[in-house]
Design a protein around this motif. Sequence first.
Motif, PDB file in Angstrom:
ATOM      1  N   ARG A  19       0.826  -1.197   0.000  1.00  0.00           N
ATOM      2  CA  ARG A  19       0.000   0.000   0.000  1.00  0.00           C
ATOM      3  C   ARG A  19       0.873   1.266   0.000  1.00  0.00           C
ATOM      4  N   TRP A  20       1.975   1.256   0.763  1.00  0.00           N
ATOM      5  CA  TRP A  20       2.848   2.432   0.862  1.00  0.00           C
ATOM      6  C   TRP A  20       3.639   2.647  -0.423  1.00  0.00           C
ATOM      7  N   ARG A  21       4.046   1.553  -1.052  1.00  0.00           N
ATOM      8  CA  ARG A  21       4.842   1.576  -2.286  1.00  0.00           C
ATOM      9  C   ARG A  21       6.082   2.470  -2.161  1.00  0.00           C
ATOM     10  N   PRO A  22       6.965   2.194  -1.201  1.00  0.00           N
ATOM     11  CA  PRO A  22       8.121   3.065  -0.978  1.00  0.00           C
ATOM     12  C   PRO A  22       9.058   3.144  -2.177  1.00  0.00           C
ATOM     13  N   TRP A  23       9.051   2.135  -3.051  1.00  0.00           N
ATOM     14  CA  TRP A  23       9.948   2.144  -4.215  1.00  0.00           C
ATOM     15  C   TRP A  23       9.561   3.239  -5.211  1.00  0.00           C
ATOM     16  N   GLU A  24       8.365   3.740  -5.133  1.00  0.00           N
ATOM     17  CA  GLU A  24       7.975   4.808  -6.055  1.00  0.00           C
ATOM     18  C   GLU A  24       8.496   6.174  -5.612  1.00  0.00           C
ATOM     19  N   GLN A  25       8.812   6.326  -4.326  1.00  0.00           N
ATOM     20  CA  GLN A  25       9.350   7.595  -3.841  1.00  0.00           C
ATOM     21  C   GLN A  25      10.872   7.640  -3.865  1.00  0.00           C
ATOM     22  N   SER A  26      11.501   6.513  -4.106  1.00  0.00           N
ATOM     23  CA  SER A  26      12.950   6.452  -4.106  1.00  0.00           C
ATOM     24  C   SER A  26      13.498   7.158  -5.349  1.00  0.00           C
ATOM     25  N   THR A  27      14.425   8.062  -5.143  1.00  0.00           N
ATOM     26  CA  THR A  27      14.989   8.804  -6.271  1.00  0.00           C
ATOM     27  C   THR A  27      16.439   8.448  -6.543  1.00  0.00           C
ATOM     28  N   GLY A  28      17.076   7.783  -5.596  1.00  0.00           N
ATOM     29  CA  GLY A  28      18.495   7.493  -5.750  1.00  0.00           C
ATOM     30  C   GLY A  28      19.327   8.726  -5.469  1.00  0.00           C
ATOM     31  N   PRO A  29      20.625   8.642  -5.648  1.00  0.00           N
ATOM     32  CA  PRO A  29      21.485   9.783  -5.356  1.00  0.00           C
ATOM     33  C   PRO A  29      21.259  10.921  -6.345  1.00  0.00           C
ATOM     34  N   ARG A  30      21.266  12.147  -5.842  1.00  0.00           N
ATOM     35  CA  ARG A  30      21.064  13.306  -6.709  1.00  0.00           C
ATOM     36  C   ARG A  30      22.336  14.127  -6.886  1.00  0.00           C
ATOM     37  N   SER A  31      23.138  14.200  -5.831  1.00  0.00           N
ATOM     38  CA  SER A  31      24.354  15.010  -5.930  1.00  0.00           C
ATOM     39  C   SER A  31      25.468  14.208  -6.583  1.00  0.00           C
ATOM     40  N   ASP A  32      26.463  14.909  -7.089  1.00  0.00           N
ATOM     41  CA  ASP A  32      27.611  14.219  -7.700  1.00  0.00           C
ATOM     42  C   ASP A  32      28.334  13.358  -6.669  1.00  0.00           C
ATOM     43  N   ALA A  33      28.450  13.878  -5.428  1.00  0.00           N
ATOM     44  CA  ALA A  33      29.122  13.108  -4.381  1.00  0.00           C
ATOM     45  C   ALA A  33      28.339  11.836  -4.065  1.00  0.00           C
ATOM     46  N   GLY A  34      27.009  11.941  -3.998  1.00  0.00           N
ATOM     47  CA  GLY A  34      26.186  10.767  -3.732  1.00  0.00           C
ATOM     48  C   GLY A  34      26.260   9.755  -4.853  1.00  0.00           C
ATOM     49  N   LYS A  35      26.283  10.242  -6.082  1.00  0.00           N
ATOM     50  CA  LYS A  35      26.388   9.336  -7.224  1.00  0.00           C
ATOM     51  C   LYS A  35      27.735   8.621  -7.225  1.00  0.00           C
ATOM     52  N   ALA A  36      28.782   9.343  -6.865  1.00  0.00           N
ATOM     53  CA  ALA A  36      30.105   8.729  -6.810  1.00  0.00           C
ATOM     54  C   ALA A  36      30.151   7.656  -5.723  1.00  0.00           C
ATOM     55  N   ARG A  37      29.545   7.955  -4.563  1.00  0.00           N
ATOM     56  CA  ARG A  37      29.538   6.984  -3.471  1.00  0.00           C
ATOM     57  C   ARG A  37      28.718   5.753  -3.864  1.00  0.00           C
ATOM     58  N   ALA A  38      27.563   5.953  -4.482  1.00  0.00           N
ATOM     59  CA  ALA A  38      26.706   4.836  -4.878  1.00  0.00           C
ATOM     60  C   ALA A  38      27.362   3.982  -5.955  1.00  0.00           C
ATOM     61  N   SER A  39      28.188   4.587  -6.788  1.00  0.00           N
ATOM     62  CA  SER A  39      28.828   3.821  -7.855  1.00  0.00           C
ATOM     63  C   SER A  39      29.842   2.821  -7.301  1.00  0.00           C
ATOM     64  N   ARG A  40      30.260   3.014  -6.054  1.00  0.00           N
ATOM     65  CA  ARG A  40      31.224   2.105  -5.430  1.00  0.00           C
ATOM     66  C   ARG A  40      30.551   1.056  -4.551  1.00  0.00           C
ATOM     67  N   ASN A  41      29.226   0.943  -4.582  1.00  0.00           N
ATOM     68  CA  ASN A  41      28.526   0.006  -3.706  1.00  0.00           C
ATOM     69  C   ASN A  41      28.932  -1.439  -3.950  1.00  0.00           C
ATOM     70  N   GLY A  42      29.225  -1.807  -5.166  1.00  0.00           N
ATOM     71  CA  GLY A  42      29.546  -3.192  -5.467  1.00  0.00           C
ATOM     72  C   GLY A  42      31.015  -3.534  -5.313  1.00  0.00           C
TER      73      GLY A  42
END
Length: 62
Positions: A19-42
């Motif tokens: 009912r909440w569907r939290p995956w629809e509100q997820s935007t992922g990283p927006r800043s360059d620093a966040g994108k860089a950090r997320a790219s190293r998750n694996g």
Amino acid sequence: MANGWTPERRARQAELIRRWRPWEQSTGPRSDAGKARASRNGWKGGVRPALRELARILRGDG
């Protein structure tokens, strides 16, 4: 169940999440620093194999 979740509780939680569907509100990283950090998750490391290779070379084995 050993973890405290009864089948009824599990079913209720599943329904609430659908009912909440939290995956629809997820935007992922927006800043360059966040994108860089997320790219190293694996990344799992990789230093130890390089050190083993260096030790092998220094010993004269390889």
